[in-house]
Design a protein around this motif. Structure first.
Motif, PDB file in Angstrom:
ATOM      1  N   GLU A  63       0.846  -1.188   0.000  1.00  0.00           N
ATOM      2  CA  GLU A  63       0.000   0.000   0.000  1.00  0.00           C
ATOM      3  C   GLU A  63       0.884   1.242   0.000  1.00  0.00           C
ATOM      4  N   ASN A  64       0.427   2.268  -0.720  1.00  0.00           N
ATOM      5  CA  ASN A  64       1.175   3.525  -0.702  1.00  0.00           C
ATOM      6  C   ASN A  64       0.712   4.388   0.473  1.00  0.00           C
ATOM      7  N   SER A  65       1.240   5.601   0.577  1.00  0.00           N
ATOM      8  CA  SER A  65       0.943   6.466   1.730  1.00  0.00           C
ATOM      9  C   SER A  65      -0.515   6.891   1.775  1.00  0.00           C
ATOM     10  N   ASP A  66      -1.235   6.790   0.646  1.00  0.00           N
ATOM     11  CA  ASP A  66      -2.657   7.121   0.617  1.00  0.00           C
ATOM     12  C   ASP A  66      -3.536   5.929   0.972  1.00  0.00           C
ATOM     13  N   GLY A  67      -2.922   4.787   1.246  1.00  0.00           N
ATOM     14  CA  GLY A  67      -3.688   3.596   1.570  1.00  0.00           C
ATOM     15  C   GLY A  67      -4.136   2.806   0.352  1.00  0.00           C
ATOM     16  N   ARG A  68      -3.743   3.238  -0.819  1.00  0.00           N
ATOM     17  CA  ARG A  68      -4.145   2.532  -2.043  1.00  0.00           C
ATOM     18  C   ARG A  68      -3.261   1.292  -2.217  1.00  0.00           C
ATOM     19  N   VAL A  69      -3.899   0.157  -2.567  1.00  0.00           N
ATOM     20  CA  VAL A  69      -3.158  -1.077  -2.817  1.00  0.00           C
ATOM     21  C   VAL A  69      -2.544  -0.999  -4.213  1.00  0.00           C
ATOM     22  N   VAL A  70      -1.220  -1.030  -4.293  1.00  0.00           N
ATOM     23  CA  VAL A  70      -0.529  -0.931  -5.582  1.00  0.00           C
ATOM     24  C   VAL A  70       0.000  -2.277  -6.055  1.00  0.00           C
ATOM     25  N   ALA A  71       0.000  -3.267  -5.172  1.00  0.00           N
ATOM     26  CA  ALA A  71       0.363  -4.636  -5.557  1.00  0.00           C
ATOM     27  C   ALA A  71      -0.231  -5.582  -4.524  1.00  0.00           C
ATOM     28  N   GLU A  72      -0.714  -6.729  -4.984  1.00  0.00           N
ATOM     29  CA  GLU A  72      -1.350  -7.671  -4.066  1.00  0.00           C
ATOM     30  C   GLU A  72      -1.100  -9.089  -4.543  1.00  0.00           C
ATOM     31  N   ARG A  73      -0.994  -9.990  -3.568  1.00  0.00           N
ATOM     32  CA  ARG A  73      -0.794 -11.406  -3.883  1.00  0.00           C
ATOM     33  C   ARG A  73      -1.674 -12.233  -2.965  1.00  0.00           C
ATOM     34  N   PRO A  97       8.818   7.323  -5.640  1.00  0.00           N
ATOM     35  CA  PRO A  97       9.390   7.342  -4.292  1.00  0.00           C
ATOM     36  C   PRO A  97       8.324   7.737  -3.268  1.00  0.00           C
ATOM     37  N   GLY A  98       8.522   7.275  -2.037  1.00  0.00           N
ATOM     38  CA  GLY A  98       7.570   7.646  -0.997  1.00  0.00           C
ATOM     39  C   GLY A  98       7.501   6.632   0.112  1.00  0.00           C
ATOM     40  N   GLU A  99       6.435   6.751   0.914  1.00  0.00           N
ATOM     41  CA  GLU A  99       6.192   5.868   2.059  1.00  0.00           C
ATOM     42  C   GLU A  99       5.264   4.725   1.639  1.00  0.00           C
ATOM     43  N   TYR A 100       5.571   3.511   2.119  1.00  0.00           N
ATOM     44  CA  TYR A 100       4.785   2.331   1.744  1.00  0.00           C
ATOM     45  C   TYR A 100       4.581   1.434   2.962  1.00  0.00           C
ATOM     46  N   ARG A 101       3.544   0.585   2.872  1.00  0.00           N
ATOM     47  CA  ARG A 101       3.257  -0.431   3.876  1.00  0.00           C
ATOM     48  C   ARG A 101       3.154  -1.789   3.181  1.00  0.00           C
ATOM     49  N   VAL A 102       3.809  -2.796   3.776  1.00  0.00           N
ATOM     50  CA  VAL A 102       3.628  -4.177   3.340  1.00  0.00           C
ATOM     51  C   VAL A 102       2.802  -4.873   4.412  1.00  0.00           C
ATOM     52  N   VAL A 103       1.693  -5.506   3.998  1.00  0.00           N
ATOM     53  CA  VAL A 103       0.731  -6.053   4.961  1.00  0.00           C
ATOM     54  C   VAL A 103       0.539  -7.544   4.699  1.00  0.00           C
TER      55      VAL A 103
END
Length: 860
Positions: A63-73, A97-103
């Motif tokens: 997920e990017n900093s806006d909470g949008r899922v940019v890749a999923e498995r 570039p930016g802030e990301y979350r791996v969930v």
């Protein structure tokens, strides 16, 4: 090196954090570069007995900093692999570039995520990977340290390194020693040094770094001289992302070089030029190189912008002179046909599957481009396809973009190789591409034998093994030049005996066995791929035993005890590591088992039985090696351990009512009976019924077709011969329908395929050619019976389908050869026995001892 172009990672494991169904494990990170791929290091379920066959259900999200899922498995079902960084999240488009979350979100079973405790990081040297800048949490509660991820950004262009220097006197002698990491081209005054390409060979760079030395006096001149090193990435600085994590290897850094030039003038004066702060660096024309994709070139952009080079510590490995044969480019080959596709692209057929790259001459204007796609297959529309699900992005695609006008420029990618038969060229803008040629890239090998017979299919199997292996020998023996490029251990040990008839492989295999030593863990484990970036480190008796089998084959072939002395300590430690993973005598670890039987990937019989019976072979080889070295107590210990393991296999899997081995609920499995017969596991009183069961299965259920994978294929034919059924062994070999080699022969293949099924992934995979050893020994009719060919047997198969055969082999004692023919009047033989050797000819129940020399005779 700009931080934006470097890998972000943490790879040190201190344990794992666990998430139960309904929980979320999260790792944040900040990237100053564009994000192409995120690799995640997960652990198999904690609440099941066997994580490798657990039916799991979980998701991974980026997920990017806006909470949008940019890749999923989404991961659902049984998973065979839980390996280091084996799970990838690939955005459809490169993310900024930016802030990301791996969930991580488990829905069934408790899934782990490997973590590292907070540790201080050293000073940034400007070329090494960057540490993760982010936080870990479980359901919103902070966790110490970081959860292991690797972030692949847009790589920097491949660098050039330069040193200019002045010689006051001519060079009487001069030598240049260079190691380029990952690989490179060295030029002096514009001339290429040596004819080796793609050097140095891959190693575990934290243990060993290889270099070459060349005589270069003829390239030097009085006055100003220039050394230029054009560096590529290969595995040392790999980028692009793959299942095995080559881009996250412990040694990973940006490309580097170390060089030493020593010049001796006519009066004996010495001038030394070595890499250091007085060198310069610049971006080369390769804007982006990715290990499995290829190279993106930009030409016509003017001169390099030179600046002081960074001096770095480099990897931890010891510098050693390379001793294995070099890789070289062969003469360019023209296409055998060219076809224009509806979109205007050209599809070129080079007539045979090969390994190499393309060379062409380009003339064009600014902003024009050329895309070159390589592959072993065409789709229904005739386009070249090369889909590789094991890597990120496209596979085997090289590109050339013109920043300025170029005229009659010869272009050839320099830093890798592709596996292909077909190549598709697509151009945009004003560009002319001519003189398109394929350049095969091979390791220089000394050929040692040849085989012929009156069955073309058998000749094809033997030559296809050699051809396919050469397509896979590039510093290490790999399993496919497209999909993996890995040194899979079983692939090589299964085929070694047959390959030693064709080639002198001592230097190549000694180098690779040294890689085994480097790869061995402190607990004795040898990985499943060698070298390894960290993937597949758990030992597997079916695979890792290359550390035992290959030294034994080399000793038998050449009669040199030094190979056993050199590698026996590694083999013994491996045998002990394998024994520690048994319970009640059975193998309880993971194994690839009888890989790729017809209709399957993993064999239905599972891991434990095949792992156990292969452990018997590994232990017996350990005992044999120690016995040859005079270690009688050691040999006795491993002989007894092998016997205990064999008894455990027999107790667990022998069906006394049926008289053969099996697993309740499964139909008859050939591998469960072939392998124990091959390794002496079957008690004497049961040998007859086990053999009969195998023969009956082949003759009735499968109609003379094999039904086993790579391990059992290797041993099936010798087992049938030992049972007195050469005829059935030939029936299996000569089948013209699947599963069998004859289907490939009928379809016009030039190389061996990876599996028996019509949708085999690779058409350049040699391990199913292991049967060539039987062909050489029973149809060629020559088999060594003492180390170093001090004695050998000539015993041709008697079958009306084969009436003549011949074989020549260069042994350590000289040429040995046998030619035989059978007709109404009996057998005709022409035998060559080298000095110091004896041969025994066996035909129609007769035995004839033959001394050194040339002999022609008949057997009635």
């Amino acid at each position: 090196m700009p931080a934006a172009n470097r890998i972000i990672r943490e790879t040190h494991r201190d344990g794992a954090a666990w998430a139960a169904p309904g929980a979320e494990l999260v790792q944040t990170f900040r990237s100053v570069g564009a994000v192409r791929l995120v690799s995640v290091d997960l652990a198999g379920p904690a609440d099941v007995e066997d994580p490798y066959t657990a039916d799991v259900d979980f998701s991974l999200r980026l997920e990017n900093s806006d909470g949008r899922v940019v890749a999923e498995r989404q991961v659902v079902g049984e998973q065979l692999l839980w390996e280091r960084f084996g799970w990838m999240l690939e955005p459809v488009e490169t993310q900024p570039p930016g802030e990301y979350r791996v969930v991580l979100s488990p829905r069934r079973h408790t899934i782990g995520w490997y973590r590292a405790e907070s540790r201080p990081h050293g000073t940034d040297d400007g070329v090494s990977p960057l540490p993760i800048d982010g936080d870990a949490s479980l359901d919103g509660e902070p966790l110490d340290g970081v959860l292991l991820v690797g972030v692949d950004t847009e790589p920097a262009p491949n660098p050039w390194f330069r040193r200019r220097f002045v010689l006051e006197k001519p060079a009487a002698r001069a030598s240049l020693s260079v190691a380029v990491l990952g690989t490179g081209v060295v030029r002096i005054n514009g001339r290429t040094v040596g004819d080796e390409i793609l050097g140095p060979a891959v190693t575990d760079y934290d243990r060993t770094v290889l270099y070459r030395t060349w005589d270069v006096a003829h390239l030097l001149r009085v006055g100003l001289n220039e050394i230029v090193v054009e560096a590529g990435r290969e595995r040392y600085a790999a980028r692009g992302g793959d299942t095995w994590g080559w881009h996250l290897a412990p040694w990973h850094s940006e490309p580097a070089a170390i060089a030493l030039l020593e010049v001796v003038d006519p009066e004996g004066g010495i001038e030394v030029v070595r890499t250091g702060a007085d060198w310069e660096a610049a971006a080369g024309p390769v804007e982006c190189e990715r290990l499995f994709r290829g190279e993106d070139w930009i030409l016509g952009g003017g001169e390099p912008d030179w600046a002081p080079a960074a001096v770095v510590a480099g990897p931890k490995g010891q510098l050693r002179a390379a001793t294995q044969p070099p890789m070289r480019a062969l003469a360019p080959l023209p296409p055998v046909s060219t076809r224009v596709q509806p979109d205007g692209s050209l599809v070129l057929d080079f007539g045979t599957v090969m390994t190499g790259r393309l060379r062409c001459v380009v003339t064009g204007e600014p902003e024009a481009s050329l895309h070159v796609r390589h592959g072993e297959e065409l789709d229904a529309a005739g386009n070249v396809v090369c889909d590789n699900p094991l890597v990120a992005g496209e596979a085997q695609l090289d590109t050339l973009t013109l920043e300025g006008a170029v005229r009659d420029h010869t272009w050839e990618p320099l830093f890798g190789y592709r596996g292909f038969r077909w190549v598709q060229l697509h151009t945009t803008g004003t560009i002319d591409v001519s003189q398109v040629r394929a350049v095969p890239v091979v390791t220089v090998l000394d050929e040692t034998g040849e085989f012929h017979c009156d069955a073309p299919l058998l000749e094809w199997i033997d030559t296809a093994l050699a051809r396919t292996f050469r397509n896979n020998l590039h510093g290490i023996p790999t399993d496919t030049p497209i999909y993996e490029k890995n040194g899979w251990t079983a692939d090589a040990h299964l085929a070694t005996e047959g390959l030693l008839h064709h080639f002198d492989l001592r230097a190549s295999l000694y180098k690779w066995l040294d890689d085994h030593v480097d790869a061995q863990s402190s607990d004795g484990a040898v990985p499943q791929i060698v070298p390894t970036p960290g993937w597949g480190r758990s030992p597997d008796p079916s695979w890792s035993s290359s550390a035992l089998f290959i030294p034994w084959y080399l000793y038998r072939e050449y009669g040199d005890l030094e190979v056993l002395k050199s590698y026996a300590p590694m083999g013994r430690r491996l045998a002990d590591a394998l024994l520690r993973q048994t319970s009640d005598g059975l193998w309880r670890g993971r194994t690839w088992g009888d890989w790729l039987p017809p209709g399957h990937m993993a064999a239905p019989e599972g891991m434990t039985p095949i792992g156990t019976v292969m452990l018997v072979s590994a232990l017996r080889h350990t005992a044999d090696i120690l016995g040859e070295l005079g270690d009688e107590p050691g040999a006795a210990y491993y002989t007894e351990a092998a016997a205990d393991t064999a008894r455990a296999y027999h107790r667990a899997y022998f069906d006394s009512g049926a008289g053969h081995y099996g697993i309740e609920g499964l139909p008859y499995r050939q591998s469960l009976n072939v392998l124990p017969l091959a390794f002496g596991v079957v008690p004497d009183e049961a040998v007859g019924t086990v053999r009969s069961s195998l023969v009956a299965d082949l003759e009735t259920r499968t109609g003379g077709h094999l039904d086993c994978g790579a391990l059992a294929v290797r041993h099936l034919l010798p087992v049938l011969s030992e049972a007195g059924r050469d005829d059935l062994a030939l029936t299996v070999l000569l089948q013209r329908t699947r599963p069998g080699w004859g289907a490939w022969f009928e379809e016009g293949e030039s190389t061996l395929l990876e599996s028996w099924d019509p949708d085999a992934r690779s058409r350049n995979h040699y391990f199913l050619g292991s049967v060539a050893a039987w062909i050489q020994q029973r149809v060629g009719a020559m088999r060594l019976t003492a180390p170093g060919w001090r004695s050998f047997e000539i015993r041709p198969v008697k079958d009306d389908r084969i009436t003549s055969g011949s074989i020549r082999h260069r042994t350590p004692l000289g040429n040995a050869a046998a030619a035989w023919e059978r007709g109404p009047g009996g057998w005709s033989f022409h035998v060559t026995v080298p000095p110091g050797a004896t041969a025994t000819v066996i035909a129609d129940g007769t035995r004839q001892e033959v001394p050194a020399g040339e002999h022609k005779f008949r057997v009635l």
